[in-house]
Design a protein around this motif. Structure first.
Motif, PDB file in Angstrom:
ATOM      1  N   ALA A  41     -14.505  -1.780  -5.901  1.00 46.41           N
ATOM      2  CA  ALA A  41     -13.252  -2.230  -6.504  1.00 46.41           C
ATOM      3  C   ALA A  41     -12.094  -2.087  -5.516  1.00 46.41           C
ATOM      4  O   ALA A  41     -11.231  -2.969  -5.424  1.00 46.41           O
ATOM      5  CB  ALA A  41     -12.959  -1.421  -7.772  1.00 46.41           C
ATOM      6  N   GLU A  42     -12.085  -1.007  -4.748  1.00 45.30           N
ATOM      7  CA  GLU A  42     -11.017  -0.810  -3.775  1.00 45.30           C
ATOM      8  C   GLU A  42     -11.088  -1.847  -2.654  1.00 45.30           C
ATOM      9  O   GLU A  42     -10.064  -2.379  -2.219  1.00 45.30           O
ATOM     10  CB  GLU A  42     -11.089   0.597  -3.198  1.00 45.30           C
ATOM     11  N   LEU A  43     -12.293  -2.170  -2.213  1.00 44.33           N
ATOM     12  CA  LEU A  43     -12.445  -3.207  -1.191  1.00 44.33           C
ATOM     13  C   LEU A  43     -12.017  -4.575  -1.712  1.00 44.33           C
ATOM     14  O   LEU A  43     -11.360  -5.344  -1.008  1.00 44.33           O
ATOM     15  CB  LEU A  43     -13.890  -3.258  -0.703  1.00 44.33           C
ATOM     16  N   GLN A  44     -12.394  -4.880  -2.959  1.00 43.92           N
ATOM     17  CA  GLN A  44     -11.996  -6.149  -3.550  1.00 43.92           C
ATOM     18  C   GLN A  44     -10.482  -6.222  -3.676  1.00 43.92           C
ATOM     19  O   GLN A  44      -9.874  -7.250  -3.357  1.00 43.92           O
ATOM     20  CB  GLN A  44     -12.646  -6.323  -4.919  1.00 43.92           C
ATOM     21  N   ALA A  45      -9.855  -5.137  -4.108  1.00 42.02           N
ATOM     22  CA  ALA A  45      -8.398  -5.104  -4.237  1.00 42.02           C
ATOM     23  C   ALA A  45      -7.729  -5.269  -2.883  1.00 42.02           C
ATOM     24  O   ALA A  45      -6.729  -5.984  -2.749  1.00 42.02           O
ATOM     25  CB  ALA A  45      -7.959  -3.804  -4.892  1.00 42.02           C
ATOM     26  N   ALA A  46      -8.271  -4.629  -1.854  1.00 40.33           N
ATOM     27  CA  ALA A  46      -7.694  -4.739  -0.512  1.00 40.33           C
ATOM     28  C   ALA A  46      -7.775  -6.174  -0.004  1.00 40.33           C
ATOM     29  O   ALA A  46      -6.834  -6.679   0.606  1.00 40.33           O
ATOM     30  CB  ALA A  46      -8.405  -3.782   0.448  1.00 40.33           C
ATOM     31  N   ARG A  47      -8.900  -6.839  -0.277  1.00 40.57           N
ATOM     32  CA  ARG A  47      -9.032  -8.237   0.137  1.00 40.57           C
ATOM     33  C   ARG A  47      -8.030  -9.126  -0.591  1.00 40.57           C
ATOM     34  O   ARG A  47      -7.400  -9.995  -0.003  1.00 40.57           O
ATOM     35  CB  ARG A  47     -10.453  -8.724  -0.129  1.00 40.57           C
ATOM     36  N   PRO A  80      -9.197  -7.100   6.663  1.00 40.84           N
ATOM     37  CA  PRO A  80      -9.803  -5.909   7.224  1.00 40.84           C
ATOM     38  C   PRO A  80      -8.746  -4.970   7.808  1.00 40.84           C
ATOM     39  O   PRO A  80      -7.673  -5.405   8.210  1.00 40.84           O
ATOM     40  CB  PRO A  80     -10.707  -6.440   8.325  1.00 40.84           C
ATOM     41  N   VAL A  81      -9.075  -3.702   7.827  1.00 41.56           N
ATOM     42  CA  VAL A  81      -8.160  -2.693   8.337  1.00 41.56           C
ATOM     43  C   VAL A  81      -8.209  -2.719   9.859  1.00 41.56           C
ATOM     44  O   VAL A  81      -9.273  -2.669  10.456  1.00 41.56           O
ATOM     45  CB  VAL A  81      -8.543  -1.299   7.804  1.00 41.56           C
ATOM     46  N   THR A  82      -7.049  -2.835  10.461  1.00 38.88           N
ATOM     47  CA  THR A  82      -6.936  -2.796  11.922  1.00 38.88           C
ATOM     48  C   THR A  82      -5.882  -1.765  12.290  1.00 38.88           C
ATOM     49  O   THR A  82      -5.280  -1.137  11.408  1.00 38.88           O
ATOM     50  CB  THR A  82      -6.516  -4.173  12.479  1.00 38.88           C
ATOM     51  N   GLU A  83      -5.644  -1.618  13.566  1.00 41.41           N
ATOM     52  CA  GLU A  83      -4.610  -0.670  13.996  1.00 41.41           C
ATOM     53  C   GLU A  83      -3.214  -1.161  13.626  1.00 41.41           C
ATOM     54  O   GLU A  83      -2.254  -0.403  13.665  1.00 41.41           O
ATOM     55  CB  GLU A  83      -4.708  -0.410  15.501  1.00 41.41           C
TER      56      GLU A  83
END
Length: 86
Positions: free
Chosen positions: A37-43, A49-52
């Motif tokens: 669920a957290e990955l779906q929300a982040a998308r 994707p998480v980058t610097e």
């Protein structure tokens, strides 16, 4: 001899402290469903994707992510579960 014994005791105690901290972190109760669920929300929010460049999130983004994650988890919990066949 005394110095090496003291070093060995310090090393063992440090390893035990690190092991207990790791074990405490593993028992946080995060489930696969929560991570999904957290990955779906982040998308959906454009935080993946998480980058610097986009991590760590700002406070507002993290609050937004937590709210959307909770909404997704609630929606999944409300869905009827299909019976599992043996």
């Amino acid at each position: 001899m005394k110095k090496s014994l003291l070093s060995a005791v310090a090393l063992v105690s440090l390893a035990m402290a690190a092991g207990s901290a790791f074990a405490a972190d593993q028992s946080s109760g995060v489930t696969r469903e929560h991570v999904r669920a957290e990955l779906q929300a982040a998308r959906e929010l454009g935080l993946s994707p998480v980058t610097e460049f986009n991590f760590p999130y700002t406070f507002e983004q993290s609050v937004q992510l937590q709210k959307r994650t909770a909404e997704i988890e609630a929606a999944h919990a409300a869905m009827p579960q299909a019976p599992v066949a043996n």
